[in-house]
Design an enzyme around this catalytic site. Structure first.
Site, PDB file in Angstrom:
ATOM      1  N   GLU A 366       0.784  -1.240   0.000  1.00  0.00           N
ATOM      2  CA  GLU A 366       0.000   0.000   0.000  1.00  0.00           C
ATOM      3  C   GLU A 366       0.818   1.294   0.000  1.00  0.00           C
ATOM      4  O   GLU A 366       0.470   2.247   0.688  1.00  0.00           O
ATOM      5  CB  GLU A 366      -0.970   0.003   1.191  1.00  0.00           C
ATOM      6  CG  GLU A 366      -1.916  -1.178   1.154  1.00  0.00           C
ATOM      7  CD  GLU A 366      -2.826  -1.280   2.374  1.00  0.00           C
ATOM      8  OE1 GLU A 366      -4.016  -1.572   2.174  1.00  0.00           O
ATOM      9  OE2 GLU A 366      -2.365  -1.084   3.509  1.00  0.00           O
TER      10      GLU A 366
HETATM   11  C1  TNX Z   1      -4.565  -4.232   4.691  1.00  0.00           C
HETATM   12  S1  TNX Z   1      -2.929  -6.543   4.228  1.00  0.00           S
HETATM   13  C2  TNX Z   1      -3.310  -3.939   5.208  1.00  0.00           C
HETATM   14  C3  TNX Z   1      -3.194  -3.427   6.561  1.00  0.00           C
HETATM   15  C4  TNX Z   1      -4.524  -3.260   7.233  1.00  0.00           C
HETATM   16  C5  TNX Z   1      -5.434  -4.398   6.849  1.00  0.00           C
HETATM   17  C6  TNX Z   1      -6.761  -4.357   7.524  1.00  0.00           C
HETATM   18  C7  TNX Z   1      -1.848  -5.474   4.184  1.00  0.00           C
HETATM   19  C8  TNX Z   1      -0.555  -5.899   3.734  1.00  0.00           C
HETATM   20  N1  TNX Z   1      -2.144  -4.218   4.556  1.00  0.00           N
HETATM   21  O1  TNX Z   1      -2.492  -2.221   6.566  1.00  0.00           O
HETATM   22  O2  TNX Z   1      -4.327  -3.232   8.589  1.00  0.00           O
HETATM   23  O3  TNX Z   1      -5.638  -4.383   5.463  1.00  0.00           O
HETATM   24  O4  TNX Z   1      -7.501  -5.500   7.241  1.00  0.00           O
END
Ligand code: TNX
Length: 589
Positions: A366
């Site tokens: 992300e």
């Molecule tokens: C996605 S899964 C994220 C996290 C959040 C989560 C909540 C991933 C690698 N990143 O930053 O906490 O979703 O479900």
């Protein structure tokens, strides 16, 4: 690919549900434990039974009731073993780690039995009535397998490694009545069903992740999670140590990371961080339980807490105030600045020096604000920095487009088994840990009325957590590229130990079975029935869990009027949530 949107529109605006969960666990414990008290000197005969008991006492434990399901189970009728007060735990090898396993088994069995269970050297011929642990040359068992034999005369665990003995000891624990989980002595006939088990795992990597960044959890909470992993033969604990809301590990060369970046969390609480000694303690406790810690420093995104400590890392060189919300994807360290790479090398170097395990997780998820070419260049440089520390790099599957690095592992968290970019990285040599968000994410709600959790990847009841095949989940990824499975618990909405346990149980054992058991044993109806017998174990151990309506939990015994009720306490920060049971249900044997 079907991925989550930025932000968390579904996050509940609720009060922390810890108190309610603790109350629910208390009620369950009361139901199970409220039976007439017996004393420990009345152990040779089972407690007297009433007609009522026939319908409500927990079912007799069978050799095949183990979770995760063993590879091969061969029951022998009429060969049950009864552990008695004069039993000894023998360890055959002159091996300090094997002795440690023998001591651990004794420590697991002493509180509930009240027996001394001394650990001694094995002498031949073995006297009857004992538990023997033996290290043997047995290539067929592999590095984690074991062989267990229960006869009238004794219990014997054989393995090629101390890890195998340790997993065998966990099986022994599960074959004893649920009251074995009681922290104080209870009257019980300590029978194990006769027969033999040959067992070893399907995948070498079986893990769970705890996000200690969104909410901070102290060392005792983490140790307790490690205990839970060990029960179910999971062997990796991934610690998500850094994120926008907090930096949780002391770094000597950049002290403000923990001091400033650690002093916040979601919702504005005080946060916290692990000192180097705290972290060493976690790593050592895990190692004693054959669990490898996988530390994650999330880069280049999810770095707001680091930026708030060191503005020089930010693209605009301005340190922002702490962030206590739950949005994602807005922060990043400047990928064009050499100072950023000094930071990455210093931090990863210190973490590697504190971590004996082979893995260093660099996050990579992300980083929405970093352009794809800058992102790939950053990841490739971070991968080289990890290699310089002698460790193997792990990253969320977003790092797939970057060039391959020797041995690298991608942690896949998609929700759709079509992912050509990840499949291509596998073609180039990457291995995978599977954490499909719609099956393995422990922060998803069980059902619409679950008091905490998200639902962006769907609702995950126990069946959904169980019913998928890690070996065949991703199109164009061969089973031999799959290193294993991991269940992540993100903690935006999880604030306390009972809440952690409520989200882990009963889904963690489902994931554990996918990681350990041969595919041929996969069977929802059978799993559901085996799992049901674990509810009373969790209750006896003071573990808060979700009483999923899908699972046929054994009926609790009605409390006789005037009987002393168990009083599980809401866990304080320093001590585990342990009920104080006064008695346990009568065995049916
Ligand atoms: C996605 S899964 C994220 C996290 C959040 C989560 C909540 C991933 C690698 N990143 O930053 O906490 O979703 O479900």
């Amino acid at each position: 690919m079907d991925e989550r949107p930025a932000g968390h529109p579904d996050l509940p605006g609720h009060e922390p549900a810890a108190a309610e969960l603790a109350r629910a666990a208390t009620r369950a414990a009361d139901d199970l434990l409220a039976a007439p008290a017996r004393t420990t000197d009345d152990l040779s005969s089972p407690p007297a039974r009433t007609a009522d008991d026939q319908s409500s006492a927990p079912a007799r434990i069978r050799l095949g009731d183990v979770v995760p399901a063993p590879e091969r189970v061969a029951p022998v009728p009429d060969a049950d073993f009864v552990l008695t007060a004069d039993a000894v735990i023998r360890v055959s090898a002159d091996d300090a780690t094997a002795r440690t396993v023998a001591r651990q088994l004794a420590a697991l069995l002493r509180p509930a039995t009240g027996y001394p269970l001394p650990v001694t050297d094995a002498a031949r011929p073995e006297p009857a009535g004992d538990i023997t642990l033996a290290l043997v040359d047995a290539d067929n068992l592999g590095p984690e397998g074991y062989w267990l034999d229960v006869t009238h005369d004794g219990v014997r665990i054989e393995a090629a490694t101390p890890a195998g003995l340790f997993f065998g000891a966990q099986t022994v624990r599960q074959l004893l009545p649920p009251a074995i989980e009681s922290p104080t002595p209870v009257g019980e006939r300590w029978t194990l069903p006769g027969g033999s088990i040959t067992d070893r795992p399907r995948f070498p990597y079986r893990g769970a992740m705890l996000d200690v960044a969104r909410h901070f959890f102290g060392v005792p909470d983490v140790l307790r999670v490690i205990d839970h992993l060990a029960r179910y033969k999971l062997n990796h604990l991934h610690l998500h140590l850094t994120d926008d809301q907090g930096w949780r590990i002391a770094v000597d060369s950049w002290p403000r990371l923990a001091e400033v970046g650690g002093a916040s969390e979601v919702g504005g609480g005080p946060g916290g961080h692990y000192t180097r000694d705290d972290y060493r303690q976690i790593v050592a406790y895990a190692a004693e339980r054959h669990v490898t810690v996988v530390p994650e420093i999330d880069l280049p995104g999810h770095t707001h807490a680091a930026l708030s400590a060191y503005g020089e890392l930010a693209p605009d060189r301005v340190a922002p105030p702490p962030y206590t919300g739950t949005e994602v994807g807005f922060s990043y360290v400047d990928p064009t600045s050499e100072r950023t790479y000094e930071f990455v090398a210093d931090v990863l170097g210190e973490i590697a020096a504190l971590t004996p395990g082979p893995w260093l997780h660099i996050g990579g998820d992300e980083a929405f604000k970093v352009r794809p070419d800058a992102y790939a260049a950053f990841v490739e440089r971070a991968q080289r920095i990890v290699a310089d520390t002698g460790r193997i790099v792990v990253g969320w599957h977003q790092i797939a487009p970057a060039a391959h690095a020797e041995g690298r592992v991608l942690q896949w968290w998609g929700t759709n088994g079509e992912d050509p970019v990840t499949a291509d990285a596998v073609q180039r040599g990457a291995r995978l840990v599977l954490s499909p968000a719609d099956h393995a994410y422990l922060d998803m709600k069980y059902a619409l009325d679950t008091p905490i959790g998200h639902d962006w990847a769907g609702l995950i009841d126990v069946r959904r957590a169980y019913d998928w095949d890690p070996g065949a989940h991703l199109t164009d990824v061969p089973a031999d590229a799959v290193l294993g499975v991991e269940a992540p618990l993100w903690t935006e909405s999880v604030t306390s130990r009972p809440e952690i346990e409520f989200m882990l149980f009963p889904r963690l054992p489902a994931l554990a079975e996918l990681g350990w058991s041969p595919r041929t044993t996969h069977d929802w109806a059978g799993f559901r029935d085996r799992l049901a017998g674990h509810g009373p174990r969790w209750t006896a151990a003071g573990i808060a869990f979700h009483r999923s309506p899908e699972i046929p939990w054994p009926a609790a015994r009605p409390a006789p009027a005037g009987s002393p009720a168990a009083i599980p306490t809401q866990p304080g920060p320093e001590e585990p949530a342990a009920p104080t049971p006064t008695a346990v249900p009568a065995p049916t044997a």
